[in-house]
Structures are given as C-alpha cells and as structure tokens.
Design a protein around this motif. Structure first.
Motif, PDB file in Angstrom:
ATOM      1  N   LEU A 319      83.316  28.582 148.549  1.00 16.18           N
ATOM      2  CA  LEU A 319      84.174  27.497 148.052  1.00 16.18           C
ATOM      3  C   LEU A 319      85.606  27.692 148.089  1.00 16.18           C
ATOM      4  N   SER A 320      85.858  29.149 147.835  1.00 13.74           N
ATOM      5  CA  SER A 320      87.264  29.612 147.820  1.00 13.74           C
ATOM      6  C   SER A 320      87.991  29.784 149.230  1.00 13.74           C
ATOM      7  N   ASP A 321      87.227  29.686 150.117  1.00  7.87           N
ATOM      8  CA  ASP A 321      87.827  29.893 151.672  1.00  7.87           C
ATOM      9  C   ASP A 321      87.485  28.520 152.663  1.00  7.87           C
ATOM     10  N   GLY A 322      87.606  27.376 151.972  1.00  8.52           N
ATOM     11  CA  GLY A 322      87.326  26.146 152.770  1.00  8.52           C
ATOM     12  C   GLY A 322      85.808  25.541 152.728  1.00  8.52           C
ATOM     13  N   ALA A 323      84.973  26.395 151.993  1.00  8.20           N
ATOM     14  CA  ALA A 323      83.656  26.058 151.953  1.00  8.20           C
ATOM     15  C   ALA A 323      82.992  26.341 153.274  1.00  8.20           C
ATOM     16  N   ARG A 324      83.764  27.452 153.922  1.00  9.80           N
ATOM     17  CA  ARG A 324      83.002  27.735 155.236  1.00  9.80           C
ATOM     18  C   ARG A 324      81.655  28.536 155.011  1.00  9.80           C
ATOM     19  N   VAL A 325      80.888  28.567 156.119  1.00  6.71           N
ATOM     20  CA  VAL A 325      79.581  28.883 156.208  1.00  6.71           C
ATOM     21  C   VAL A 325      79.414  30.421 156.155  1.00  6.71           C
ATOM     22  N   LEU A 326      78.842  31.279 155.184  1.00  4.28           N
ATOM     23  CA  LEU A 326      78.879  32.708 155.161  1.00  4.28           C
ATOM     24  C   LEU A 326      77.300  33.105 155.873  1.00  4.28           C
ATOM     25  N   PHE A 327      76.306  32.182 155.342  1.00  2.00           N
ATOM     26  CA  PHE A 327      75.000  32.484 155.734  1.00  2.00           C
ATOM     27  C   PHE A 327      74.094  31.380 155.990  1.00  2.00           C
ATOM     28  N   GLY A 328      73.194  31.410 156.739  1.00  9.62           N
ATOM     29  CA  GLY A 328      72.303  30.354 156.996  1.00  9.62           C
ATOM     30  C   GLY A 328      72.103  29.465 158.158  1.00  9.62           C
ATOM     31  N   PRO A 329      71.684  28.550 158.239  1.00 11.75           N
ATOM     32  CA  PRO A 329      71.539  27.657 159.612  1.00 11.75           C
ATOM     33  C   PRO A 329      72.683  26.597 159.499  1.00 11.75           C
ATOM     34  N   ALA A 330      73.421  26.384 158.328  1.00 11.36           N
ATOM     35  CA  ALA A 330      74.377  25.193 158.371  1.00 11.36           C
ATOM     36  C   ALA A 330      75.164  25.457 159.470  1.00 11.36           C
ATOM     37  N   GLY A 331      75.841  24.229 160.154  1.00 11.27           N
ATOM     38  CA  GLY A 331      76.790  24.658 161.282  1.00 11.27           C
ATOM     39  C   GLY A 331      78.073  24.240 161.028  1.00 11.27           C
ATOM     40  N   HIS A 332      78.493  23.716 159.789  1.00  8.19           N
ATOM     41  CA  HIS A 332      79.727  23.338 159.693  1.00  8.19           C
ATOM     42  C   HIS A 332      80.267  23.691 158.209  1.00  8.19           C
ATOM     43  N   PRO A 333      81.334  23.853 158.049  1.00  2.00           N
ATOM     44  CA  PRO A 333      81.806  24.047 156.111  1.00  2.00           C
ATOM     45  C   PRO A 333      81.429  22.561 155.879  1.00  2.00           C
ATOM     46  N   LEU A 334      81.555  22.455 154.266  1.00  2.99           N
ATOM     47  CA  LEU A 334      81.190  21.287 153.502  1.00  2.99           C
ATOM     48  C   LEU A 334      82.704  20.494 153.683  1.00  2.99           C
TER      49      LEU A 334
END
Length: 365
Positions: A319-334
């Motif tokens: 959440l401190s970095d634009g909600a980018r994905v760090l791990f897992g199958p999600a393909g887009h930031p929140l």
C-alpha cells in the motif's frame, strides 16, 4: 470300331433324349413350391426400375417457374419469420401475460418466439422439399455396391456424379430460389444469437464504474457514520462504503462488490510512490478492497511493512507503493480512489477509481 461303345454293353443311343429338356426313363420330376414340374423362381431377382414418368415441371417451363416462385415464397416467409422472432424478443417484456383461446393465459414472449421460430424453420424445410420434388432431377439411378475403399475410378465417378447433381439441382439456373434460400439460411441462425440475451443484460461500461462519484462521503461500514481524518490513525485499516448505499437496498450486494473501500494511514515519508500523495489526504490512502485476482476481499494488513494480503490465494500488495503486487497470482495493483476533505471536515471522494476494480477482464486497459 465296336469297342467304342464302352463297357455298358451296347453302343446304341436309343435311350439318349434328343431334347435336353426331355426326361430319361426313370428320371423324377423336379420339385417346386407349387405344382409338380413348375421350376422355382428367384425370390431375390432384380425387378428393375419402372419406366420414368416426366413431371409437369420437366416439360412445362411455366409450371417450373410457378414452383420456383413457391419455393422462393417459402424462403422469404422464413426470413420474415426470423425478423419477427428478433422483433418479438425486443418488443415483448418477459413478464407480459396475454390470454389466447384455447391456450389460456400464456407468456406473450414465449408464444411469439415459438410461433416465429417454428414458422422460420418449417418454411426452410418445406421450401427445400418442394424444390427437390418439383425442380431437381427425379431420374432414379441404380448403382452397384462396391468395396468401402474407393478406387481412383470410383472417386472420379463420385466427383462426376456430384457435378452432375449440382447441375441437375438447377441451383445456378434458378437464381431466385438460390438467393432466397441463402437469405433464409443466413438469417435463421440469428435466432440463436438473440437467445444469448437470457445470459443477462449487457454489461456496457458497468464493469468500469462503481457507485463512487465526486462529493460522495466515505461512510464507515461498521457504524454507518461519515469518516473524518481523525478516525483513521497511523497503522490502522478502516473500511468504507459510498454515501447513500444502504444494506437494505436490493442491489446493495452488487454495488458493494465493486465499491468496497479500505483506508490506511501512512506517514508521508514512508510512502514510496509519491504520485499517490496527490490522491490522498494527510497520508490517508484509499484503495479498492477487491482483489484483482478473483475478487476476494483484501483485509489482512501488516502495519510494519504496509503490506496487505488477500486470504484466498495470498496475493500481496504494498500500500505504500501504489498497492503494487508483491506476490501471488493477482495481475494488477489495487485501484486507488482520490479523496479529500469537505468544508464540514468529512472525507469525500473526488470521483471514481482510477481504473476498473476487481479481476482483470478482456477489455481492461
């Protein structure tokens, strides 16, 4: 020489019949199914084909034209019925009930769809049958059975027969029949395409928008009260919904599934993506609560790292970095929601999310 008469004793041929059908002395009569002496008939004999009788269309071109117009009329009626099917789907609401004697009260939509689709299919079949019976060649051809494996000569014969059949069908000559048949066969599949409406209304741009709009207050999901900046402390995670969205509304679940919001407060110096500060208020960041993998609610927050975890498949967002994905199958930031404070000191939205929320879909940019 007398010895040529053989060992039967005499060389006389007086016992040999002159006619092969004449019986020798002591020879028995042949046995048949009926009277004695009547030979058996072959029950599997080929009876042959009856003489061919010409139809009136074969010898009278005016009769052939009448048949052509009849076939074209049937195909045209099929096209009109298909258009009527589509028009019925658009014109009649699904809950409209009408009284039809002797059926009683029936659905206007179901009745009209059944009648028009049935008429369209019947006219195509009737037109094809009438075409075959009156205009195509009706000369019967006997062909011997042959082994399954086709020889080159057989293949050539099949192709020749096909070309001859195409010629005798008069498809090239009867242009009116050809055009109307193609029209009927082209339109009738549209009935199946229209039926896809039963899968639900078209999404249009609903997947790209939520209930958030400029000026809508952020309402605490637990207390149903508007949120103020002081309600959100550093290290905490709060959940909000748009103003005016009540849990008793019939479409509440549909709307909250897209508009669910989580709020986190981070010290501005700890925010890595400084671009998000323009969409925040005093370090309060608002992100969609819907995971971009399969739509689970993201809710497990680790305040030291500012990471939030989806409990379904462990997608992790910073959440401190634009909600980018760090791990897992999600393909887009929140997606982030731009917020501010109104004159009364309450947090409010400045519009909708920056991009579509939830799982990725084929139109998503």
């Amino acid at each position: 020489m007398s010895s040529e008469t053989g060992s039967h004793g005499t060389g006389s041929d007086e016992n040999v019949p002159e006619d092969e059908n004449e019986k020798l002395p002591g020879e028995r009569e042949p046995q048949g199914h009926g009277e004695v002496g009547v030979p058996d008939e072959d029950p599997f004999a080929d009876p042959g084909l009856p003489p061919h009788e010409h139809r009136v269309q074969d010898i009278d071109e005016r009769a052939a034209k009448r048949s052509e117009r009849t076939v074209a009329m049937l195909f045209t009626v099929s096209m009109l019925a298909t258009v009527g099917f589509i028009a019925s789907y658009v014109a009649f609401p699904i809950d409209k009930i009408v009284y039809i004697w002797p059926l009683g009260h029936v659905s206007a939509l179901n009745l009209s769809l059944g009648l028009t689709l049935g008429l369209a299919l019947f006219c195509i079949g009737a037109g094809a049958v009438h075409w075959a019976r009156t205009l195509m060649s009706d000369v019967e051809i006997a062909d011997e059975r042959h082994p399954i494996e086709a020889e080159p000569e057989v293949r050539q014969k099949v192709l020749a027969d096909f070309r001859q059949g195409a010629k005798e069908s008069q498809l090239g000559r009867r242009k009116l029949v050809r055009h109307t048949m193609f029209g009927a066969l082209t339109l009738v599949p549209l009935s199946g395409v229209v039926l896809l409406r039963d899968l639900g209304p078209l999404p249009e741009d609903k997947m790209r928008h939520t209930a958030w709009k400029k000026g809508k207050l952020l309402i605490n999901e637990n207390t149903d009260e508007p949120l103020k900046p002081d309600d959100i402390v550093v290290g905490s995670l709060a959940f909000a919904k748009p103003e005016g969205l009540d849990q008793h509304d019939h479409d509440f679940n549909v709307e909250i599934a897209k508009a669910a919001l989580m709020l986190v407060r981070i010290e501005p110096d700890d925010i890595k993506d400084k671009r998000t500060l323009d969409w925040s208020h005093e370090g309060i960041l608002a992100y969609s609560k819907i995971c971009t993998h399969v739509g689970c609610p993201v809710s497990l927050y680790e305040q030291q790292t500012h990471h939030v975890l989806c409990p379904c498949h462990q997608s992790t967002f910073d959440l401190s970095d634009g909600a980018r994905v760090l791990f897992g199958p999600a393909g887009h930031p929140l997606p982030q929601l731009k917020i501010s404070v109104n004159k009364d000191g309450y947090l409010e939205a400045q519009g909708d999310f920056a991009e579509p929320v939830g799982p990725a879909f084929w139109e998503r940019g």
